[in-house]
Enzyme design. Structure first.
Site, short mmCIF file in Angstrom:
data_model
loop_
_atom_site.label_atom_id
_atom_site.label_comp_id
_atom_site.label_asym_id
_atom_site.label_seq_id
_atom_site.Cartn_x
_atom_site.Cartn_y
_atom_site.Cartn_z
N TYR A 141 0.77 -1.20 -0.18
CA TYR A 141 0.10 -0.01 -0.19
C TYR A 141 0.83 1.15 0.05
O TYR A 141 0.43 2.53 -0.38
CB TYR A 141 -0.92 0.05 1.20
N HIS A 189 0.83 -11.75 1.63
CA HIS A 189 -0.29 -11.12 1.00
C HIS A 189 -0.80 -11.90 -0.29
O HIS A 189 -2.10 -11.97 -0.34
CB HIS A 189 0.46 -9.64 0.38
#
Length: 268
Positions: A57, A118
């Site tokens: 992010y 992830h």
């Protein structure tokens, strides 16, 4: 707030906030970083305590600064972040350790509540080495829980072959467009808690039914949808840049859906 107890005894809030567009120009995932995150400040003021982040992010440091400057005690926060399945982070145990150490520094904390891989790691040796480092930090108390994200049955089976610590969660897409019921059933069987990203995604015709159900409770269709998920033990991490919507996404604990309501939702 209500909590779910993970398979290692750690309690995780059943509603959290995503952060993938927080603090970015035009609220875009790839937008340039700004120097403030009013959305996160608002979320904390409203009572959000579960904060879902990720290295990819690109805003960990900014999110961490806002959390550190807030008046919320660290022990009340539940901070999640994720290590990408990129060579930079998984090429060696040293690379994975560096990634975790960087996240700890970015969040200005000596422990993370939850760390996830992830995306699936295709190379089995890299998956094994990455998980072993996760377990190392878990055993040292620097990670309160460890888990995965976007893993399917085959990847979970592969992890089982060598994992000493079972994943506490699998963060996957769960919504009315992607119900993922088969994987949810497997996670329940394995004792792994599902965490839903993108929980609000719907089709127009589905919204009409959700809105109609909500009228009986003075709730919106979005609130009905979130309530449906948490009532069946799915942790949700909706994200909004709007304070009113943020508040609504937390206002889920004063009504219960009927069996008929659930049947209507599941038929959509």
């Amino acid at each position: 707030m209500e909590y779910i107890t993970l398979n290692n005894g750690v309690k995780m809030p059943i509603v959290g906030t995503g952060t993938n567009t927080y603090g970015k120009e035009n609220n875009e995932f790839k937008g340039a970083l700004k120097n403030e995150i009013p959305e996160l400040v608002s979320a904390l003021e409203l009572g959000y305590r579960s904060i879902d982040g990720a290295i990819m992010y690109n805003n960990e440091e900014l999110v961490g600064r806002v959390l550190a400057e807030s008046n919320v005690p660290r022990e009340e926060l539940f901070i999640t972040t994720k290590v990408p399945a990129n060579e930079e982070y998984i090429s060696s145990k040293e690379a994975t350790r560096a990634a975790i150490d960087s996240s700890l520094k970015n969040f200005q904390t000596d422990y993370l509540d939850l760390l996830l891989i992830h995306f699936p790691i295709e190379d089995k040796e890299q998956l094994k080495n990455t998980w072993k480092v996760f377990e190392e930090y878990y055993e040292a108390g620097k990670l309160k829980a460890i888990g995965v994200s976007n893993f399917g049955k085959s990847q979970l089976d592969e992890l089982k072959e060598f994992a000493k610590v079972k994943p506490a969660v699998n963060q996957i897409q769960i919504n009315l467009k992607e119900k993922n019921n088969e994987l949810l059933a497997l996670l329940e069987e394995e004792g792994i808690t599902p965490v839903a990203w993108g929980p609000m995604k719907t089709e127009a015709h589905q919204n009409e039914v959700l809105d109609e159900i909500g009228k009986a409770y003075g709730k919106t269709g979005a609130q009905v949808l979130l309530k449906y998920q948490i009532a069946r033990g799915v942790i949700v991490i909706p994200k909004s840049h709007n304070r009113e919507n943020q508040a609504a996404n937390l206002d889920l604990f004063d009504f219960e859906l009927t069996a008929a309501d659930v049947e209507k939702i599941e038929s959509l």
